[in-house]
Design a protein around this motif. Structure first.
Motif, mmCIF file in Angstrom:
data_model
loop_
_atom_site.group_PDB
_atom_site.id
_atom_site.type_symbol
_atom_site.label_atom_id
_atom_site.label_comp_id
_atom_site.label_asym_id
_atom_site.label_seq_id
_atom_site.Cartn_x
_atom_site.Cartn_y
_atom_site.Cartn_z
ATOM 1 N N UNK A 148 0.843 -1.173 0.458
ATOM 2 C CA UNK A 148 -0.189 -0.176 -0.003
ATOM 3 C C UNK A 148 1.069 1.154 0.141
ATOM 4 N N UNK A 149 1.876 1.473 -0.210
ATOM 5 C CA UNK A 149 2.802 1.870 -0.602
ATOM 6 C C UNK A 149 2.609 3.803 -1.270
ATOM 7 N N UNK A 150 1.100 3.492 -2.469
ATOM 8 C CA UNK A 150 0.752 4.794 -2.771
ATOM 9 C C UNK A 150 -0.152 4.986 -1.927
ATOM 10 N N UNK A 151 -0.548 4.192 -1.182
ATOM 11 C CA UNK A 151 -1.774 5.039 -0.185
ATOM 12 C C UNK A 151 -1.806 5.305 1.089
ATOM 13 N N UNK A 152 -0.355 5.833 1.556
ATOM 14 C CA UNK A 152 0.396 7.035 2.507
ATOM 15 C C UNK A 152 -0.061 7.813 1.839
ATOM 16 N N UNK A 153 0.646 8.020 0.818
ATOM 17 C CA UNK A 153 -0.168 9.680 0.313
ATOM 18 C C UNK A 153 -1.440 10.429 0.730
ATOM 19 N N UNK A 154 -2.135 9.265 0.372
ATOM 20 C CA UNK A 154 -4.160 9.562 0.441
ATOM 21 C C UNK A 154 -4.079 9.767 1.707
ATOM 22 N N UNK A 155 -3.229 8.635 2.417
ATOM 23 C CA UNK A 155 -3.905 8.434 3.746
ATOM 24 C C UNK A 155 -3.360 10.284 4.743
ATOM 25 N N UNK A 156 -2.328 10.027 4.443
ATOM 26 C CA UNK A 156 -1.692 11.448 5.003
ATOM 27 C C UNK A 156 -2.253 12.460 5.362
ATOM 28 N N UNK A 157 -2.739 12.758 3.948
ATOM 29 C CA UNK A 157 -3.318 14.399 3.165
ATOM 30 C C UNK A 157 -4.496 13.845 3.957
ATOM 31 N N UNK A 158 -5.758 12.825 3.985
ATOM 32 C CA UNK A 158 -7.136 12.342 4.800
ATOM 33 C C UNK A 158 -6.792 13.191 5.917
ATOM 34 N N UNK A 159 -5.850 12.416 7.044
ATOM 35 C CA UNK A 159 -5.238 12.733 8.087
ATOM 36 C C UNK A 159 -5.415 14.019 8.728
ATOM 37 N N UNK A 160 -5.134 14.694 8.017
ATOM 38 C CA UNK A 160 -4.660 15.915 7.910
ATOM 39 C C UNK A 160 -5.757 16.982 7.641
ATOM 40 N N UNK A 161 -6.430 16.417 7.052
ATOM 41 C CA UNK A 161 -8.113 16.711 6.613
ATOM 42 C C UNK A 161 -8.792 16.961 7.925
#
Lengths: 203, 203
Positions: free
Chosen positions: A179-192
């Motif tokens: 899920x490497x590609x998911x890290x950026x998505x999850x990180x920005x969603x957590x910042x949201x």
């Protein structure tokens, strides 16, 4: 926050054993770990390992306790920073977008150790304590934010339970699935999610 | 949604083996699982187990695949319900406030199996596929909510990554630490998260 887990050259025997254990875990994982392999990473006499510990699990429980203390020290170094910043730093630390191999291998070993807590009471006690510590730490950051008016009127304990659970989930997913590609998505969603916490209505 | 994983009396051999494996996992965990113990739960000839599978890990991989198919069927049964309701049902399913012993023991075994994916490529492939399936399912529910105007203007894939990661975290925490009292707190916080998703501003 600092992410240095060990000093360059630990000056006491326990710290040196812990560093050797860390290296052996990163290299061989939990399943492949033996006292012999820890000894291979240990600059002093291997007999010290047998002198101090009854076996692999005894040593690993001390290792988990040592690492928790290291994290406690690390977390306490944030004291002076603003709550919102601390939350965002924590997110970036738990969900790195470019974790190096060593950290990735260590995370895998920790996930294997944690699974042992499904059946081993001593491991279970450790992970209950460590989860409790991290979650309380997050809750206190959020509570401080609420006190300062930086964070809306939320229940710090509930938000911390949510965040700590998400962090734990990411550690497992990143260690056991691709899920490497998911890290950026999850990180920005957590910042949201943090954006919403700091918004006036506390959502 | 239904949570029945097996028919009362499976009519084909594979389903009967899978049910025996499920029971043996609930009783002995992954570490204590043997083909012999699966055989003890199997009403037909044990030799069938050896005929169909090369060993414990071969059987367990088929078991994981079988269970994923069962969950696929279960999830698909929601089709006719409103997106918001489906999200809330999913939260209540993943974070039960009164999980029975069997389910708790099965969850522990699944966490042990998942940890195996840290080092085993075949397990890793399975959990990547299964995570992807569940996350895509959540994303499609959210996307439908956005389309219908029930959910604010959020990125379905990002929200799904967040929720699926939290779900995974809870499965691990509930299986490996003492957090029973936390279930209600986390569950209501996740419902608050859905409240925010369905609020007009999508927060």
């Amino acid at each position: 926050m600092t992410t240095e887990l060990f000093d360059e050259a630990p000056d006491d025997t326990r710290a040196a054993i812990m560093q050797a254990t860390y290296r052996a875990l990163c290299e061989h994982g939990y399943a492949g770990l033996t006292i012999q392999r820890i000894g291979d990473e240990f600059p002093k006499s291997k007999s010290l390992l047998y002198h101090h510990y009854d076996g692999k699990d005894d040593l690993l429980l001390d290792f988990l306790s040592f690492m928790l203390d290291r994290f406690r020290e690390t977390v306490l170094r944030w004291e002076s920073e603003a709550p919102e910043t601390r939350l965002r730093e924590l997110i970036d630390y738990v969900v790195p977008v470019d974790a190096d191999d060593e950290r990735h291998e260590f995370r895998k070993a920790m996930v294997e150790l944690r699974a042992g807590a499904a059946t081993d009471e001593a491991y279970r006690e450790h992970f209950t304590e460590s989860d409790r510590f991290f979650q309380d730490e997050v809750a206190s950051v959020i509570a401080e934010g609420v006190d300062r008016g930086d964070v809306g009127d939320v229940d710090p304990a509930a938000v911390a339970a949510h965040l700590q659970t998400t962090f734990e989930g990411w550690m497992v997913r990143s260690a056991t699935a691709d899920f490497d590609a998911e890290a950026r998505v999850l990180r920005s969603e957590l910042h949201r999610y943090v954006d919403a916490l700091v918004a006036e209505d506390g959502r």
